[in-house]
Design an enzyme around this catalytic site. Structure first.
Site, PDB file in Angstrom:
ATOM      1  N   HIS A  62      55.824  -2.433  46.239  1.00 20.74           N
ATOM      2  CA  HIS A  62      55.863  -2.572  47.694  1.00 20.74           C
ATOM      3  C   HIS A  62      54.881  -1.579  48.305  1.00 20.74           C
ATOM      4  CE1 HIS A  62      60.059  -4.687  47.977  1.00 20.74           C
ATOM      5  NE2 HIS A  62      59.065  -5.538  47.796  1.00 20.74           N
ATOM      6  N   ASP A  64      54.682   0.440  50.813  1.00 17.62           N
ATOM      7  CA  ASP A  64      54.996   1.794  51.257  1.00 17.62           C
ATOM      8  C   ASP A  64      55.182   2.759  50.084  1.00 17.62           C
ATOM      9  OD1 ASP A  64      57.291   0.287  50.674  1.00 17.62           O
ATOM     10  OD2 ASP A  64      58.588   1.532  51.919  1.00 17.62           O
TER      11      ASP A  64
END
EC number: 3.1.26.11
Length: 303
Positions: A62, A64
């Site tokens: 992901h 982030d």
């Protein structure tokens, strides 16, 4: 053991918060854990030497947690890095980084090695004479691992009074430090515990982000000195954990309590909350020793 939080918020970066990234220094080894956007800016801001980072651990793909990686890899090249760089992360991370380098006609003048992970069982992925790192399989929307960093015991320390009293030659010192008993010329055996002191206690650090509440990790992290566990939500929003596959502060504290860790560090907060103290207050209803991660915060954990 020193932990520097470069970023500890979920989802998107903001002007006042950064996504997940942290630097762990343990037994004179430095490791970068996750690499969200802005990681290299945070590294510079907190005066962490790029050249000391030789291993990077990525929990999942992901954005982030990994969108700052290609920028850091490229900056290492611009700084004329020579040391090899090893990246540990989910299968696909090699394709992700090399595609960006290829399409931008970039390269690295140093060795770039990817160690792609696929196992859903805990496994040792890095080991040297000082530290061992094993995965902590987590439950998230994509394949995700946490990481357990464990110091290896050092050599025993010589009790010089006892060693000199028995007139032991220096050529035997290393064997004694390695745990051997001493056989004197007259046939007397001097037990090792008389000639040495115990080595310094070892420490361990468990990193768990992102994950649904999952008690199956408890045996893997049992007795860890420090547990960093995601706490995306407060209890008022617990209904959001099932479909996002994240945890609340109370759930993080429950894992810490069941695993008998010494210290819990909360992080990966949703940016919907303005008051981080609420996370600590909720967690402390279950577990006593709770710390809040904050961007730029440095923790020094003494043995």
């Amino acid at each position: 053991m020193k932990l520097t939080i470069l970023g500890c918020y979920s989802a998107t970066p903001r002007s006042i918060t950064n996504p997940t990234s942290q630097v762990l220094e343990i037994n004179n080894q430095m490791f970068l854990i996750d690499c969200g956007e802005g990681t290299q800016v945070q590294l510079r801001k907190h005066k962490i030497k790029f050249s000391k980072i030789n291993q990077i651990f990525i929990s999942h793909l992901h954005g982030d947690h990994c969108y700052g990686l290609v920028g850091l890899v490229s900056t290492f090249m611009l700084l004329n890095r020579l040391n090899d760089l090893h990246i540990y992360g989910p299968k696909g991370i090699k394709e992700m980084i090399l595609l960006q380098l290829r399409l931008s006609n970039s390269y690295t003048g140093y060795g770039l090695y990817f160690h792609e992970l696929t196992s859903t069982e805990s496994e040792v992925i890095f080991e040297n004479d000082k530290v061992r790192v094993r995965t902590i399989p987590l439950k998230h929307r994509v394949y995700t691992n946490g990481f357990l960093f464990e110091e290896k015991p050092g050599a025993r320390k010589l009790n010089m009074d006892a060693v000199l009293n028995h007139e032991i030659e220096t050529c035997y010192y290393q064997k004694i430090k390695d745990g051997a008993d001493m056989l004197l010329e007259n046939g007397t055996v001097i037990p090792n515990h008389i000639l040495t002191f115990d080595p310094a206690p070892v420490q361990s650090y468990a990193f768990c982000s992102d994950t649904l509440y999952d008690e199956s990790i408890v045996p893997l992290i049992h007795g860890a000195d420090v547990l960093y566990h995601e706490s995306t939500f407060l209890e008022q929003d617990k209904s959001k954990t099932a479909h996002t596959m994240h945890s609340t502060a109370i759930e993080a504290a429950t894992i810490a309590q069941k695993a008998h860790v010494k210290t819990l560090v909360l992080g990966h907060y949703s940016t919907r909350y303005a008051n981080l103290n609420a996370f600590k207050e909720e967690a402390e209803t279950v577990f006593d020793t709770v710390e809040l991660a904050e961007d730029g915060k440095v923790f020094n954990f003494n043995k």
